[in-house]
Motif scaffolding. Structure first.
Motif, mmCIF file in Angstrom:
data_model
loop_
_atom_site.group_PDB
_atom_site.id
_atom_site.type_symbol
_atom_site.label_atom_id
_atom_site.label_comp_id
_atom_site.label_asym_id
_atom_site.label_seq_id
_atom_site.Cartn_x
_atom_site.Cartn_y
_atom_site.Cartn_z
ATOM 1 N N ARG A 204 0.726 -1.094 0.082
ATOM 2 C CA ARG A 204 -0.005 -0.063 0.090
ATOM 3 C C ARG A 204 0.838 1.302 0.143
ATOM 4 O O ARG A 204 0.595 2.365 -0.654
ATOM 5 C CB ARG A 204 -0.898 0.057 1.250
ATOM 6 C CG ARG A 204 -1.947 -1.196 1.077
ATOM 7 C CD ARG A 204 -3.153 -0.959 2.162
ATOM 8 N NE ARG A 204 -2.690 -0.737 3.488
ATOM 9 C CZ ARG A 204 -2.758 -1.925 4.339
ATOM 10 N NH1 ARG A 204 -3.048 -3.295 3.581
ATOM 11 N NH2 ARG A 204 -2.119 -1.759 5.495
ATOM 12 N N VAL A 205 2.020 1.253 0.886
ATOM 13 C CA VAL A 205 2.730 2.304 1.018
ATOM 14 C C VAL A 205 3.458 2.658 -0.307
ATOM 15 O O VAL A 205 3.476 3.951 -1.038
ATOM 16 C CB VAL A 205 4.091 2.174 1.954
ATOM 17 C CG1 VAL A 205 4.990 3.394 1.816
ATOM 18 C CG2 VAL A 205 3.469 2.245 3.401
ATOM 19 N N ASN A 207 2.356 1.671 -3.472
ATOM 20 C CA ASN A 207 1.331 2.099 -4.373
ATOM 21 C C ASN A 207 1.056 3.663 -4.227
ATOM 22 O O ASN A 207 0.835 4.341 -5.051
ATOM 23 C CB ASN A 207 0.067 1.172 -4.188
ATOM 24 C CG ASN A 207 -0.845 1.713 -4.987
ATOM 25 O OD1 ASN A 207 -0.809 1.630 -6.416
ATOM 26 N ND2 ASN A 207 -2.478 1.591 -4.700
ATOM 27 N N TYR A 208 0.655 4.067 -3.011
ATOM 28 C CA TYR A 208 0.412 5.404 -2.710
ATOM 29 C C TYR A 208 1.517 6.293 -3.113
ATOM 30 O O TYR A 208 1.267 7.164 -3.697
ATOM 31 C CB TYR A 208 0.255 5.715 -1.451
ATOM 32 C CG TYR A 208 -1.121 4.745 -0.781
ATOM 33 C CD1 TYR A 208 -2.026 4.695 -1.517
ATOM 34 C CD2 TYR A 208 -0.924 4.534 0.548
ATOM 35 C CE1 TYR A 208 -3.322 4.363 -0.905
ATOM 36 C CE2 TYR A 208 -2.233 4.045 0.910
ATOM 37 C CZ TYR A 208 -3.397 3.830 0.154
ATOM 38 O OH TYR A 208 -4.542 3.426 0.711
ATOM 39 N N GLN A 211 1.625 6.739 -6.961
ATOM 40 C CA GLN A 211 0.607 7.693 -7.276
ATOM 41 C C GLN A 211 1.065 8.999 -7.131
ATOM 42 O O GLN A 211 0.798 10.133 -7.970
ATOM 43 C CB GLN A 211 -0.681 7.434 -6.653
ATOM 44 C CG GLN A 211 -1.325 6.111 -7.041
ATOM 45 C CD GLN A 211 -2.546 5.950 -6.312
ATOM 46 O OE1 GLN A 211 -3.608 6.715 -6.200
ATOM 47 N NE2 GLN A 211 -2.819 4.650 -5.976
ATOM 48 N N ILE A 212 1.491 9.416 -5.952
ATOM 49 C CA ILE A 212 2.130 10.826 -5.733
ATOM 50 C C ILE A 212 3.219 11.148 -6.713
ATOM 51 O O ILE A 212 3.184 12.249 -7.197
ATOM 52 C CB ILE A 212 2.470 10.995 -3.958
ATOM 53 C CG1 ILE A 212 1.267 10.744 -3.210
ATOM 54 C CG2 ILE A 212 2.915 12.184 -3.919
ATOM 55 C CD1 ILE A 212 1.773 10.545 -1.836
#
Length: 239
Positions: A204-205, A207-208, A211-212
């Motif tokens: 999750r880290v 992936n985020y 995206q950023i």
């Protein structure tokens, strides 16, 4: 040559350019369609996918070929009438732009729909790092056509050999990158097993963070580094 996101850089574009010059757009488009559908059916890809790819490649050759014939002033007698190499090279360069735009737009649209991302983002992820490839393909195609005209089929075969080596070594490069990604994900899985309470946290880290990074329009090479960093940021838990 596969990219990270599933698109392909076509080394065969050089052969298409040479075919347009030597054979004309219609025969080149037919050969492209037949070989693409035949090969992708042979490796058991879905028939609709093979048909789509073959149709796109054929349309690319037809569109680029018409541009080439129109700008070079050779008309239908494209291989027999005299013309300067420089003029034909410029005409093929413009035709190559049309060829590339059609291909990349079609593939980016498919990836955009499949992954649920914008068309612009799809193009950026897959092609920004490889804009040198079209230049290499164009120059190689012109070289093959000129060598074939002056030295015959044997000379053309010699011209194709460097292209095959180019394709082979970039295939190896792609495999190494794929293995590296698998290795990083394997390490991340080990981290998840050590601390099951934070299962999927690293993914999750990552992936985020990706995206950023893409929202900030960072170069794709930096995005990949950030992705790996997100996956491995808890590596210190493994003791």
């Amino acid at each position: 040559i596969p990219t990270d996101q599933g698109a392909y850089f076509m080394v065969s574009a050089a052969l298409d350019y040479a075919g347009i010059i030597l054979l004309g757009p219609v025969p080149t488009a037919f050969i492209n369609f037949a070989t693409t559908v035949g090969f992708e059916t042979l490796v058991r890809r879905p028939f609709l996918q093979a048909l789509f790819n073959g149709s796109v490649y054929a349309f690319m050759c037809l569109a680029a070929g018409d541009i080439y014939l129109g700008l070079s002033g050779l008309g239908l007698a494209h291989t027999l009438l005299p013309g300067t190499f420089l003029r034909q090279a410029v005409a093929m360069a413009v035709a190559a732009v049309v060829y590339i735009v059609i291909n990349k737009s079609a593939v980016s649209a498919v990836i955009s729909l499949y992954n649920g991302i914008s068309l612009r983002q799809s193009w950026h992820q897959n092609y920004r790092r490889g804009m040198l490839f079209p230049v290499v393909s164009l120059s190689t195609g012109l070289l093959i056509a000129e060598v074939c005209r002056t030295s015959g089929v044997f000379g053309a075969v010699l011209g194709v050999l460097p292209l095959i080596l180019f394709w082979y070594y970039f295939q190896l490069y792609g495999e190494i990158r794929h293995d590296l990604r698998d290795f990083v994900r394997a390490l991340t899985s080990i981290i998840e097993e050590v601390d099951p309470y934070t299962r999927n946290h690293s993914f999750r880290v990552s992936n985020y963070a990706v995206q950023i990074a893409r929202g900030m329009r960072l170069p794709e090479r930096e995005v990949e580094t950030i992705e790996f960093g997100g996956l491995l940021h808890d590596l210190g838990k493994v003791r």
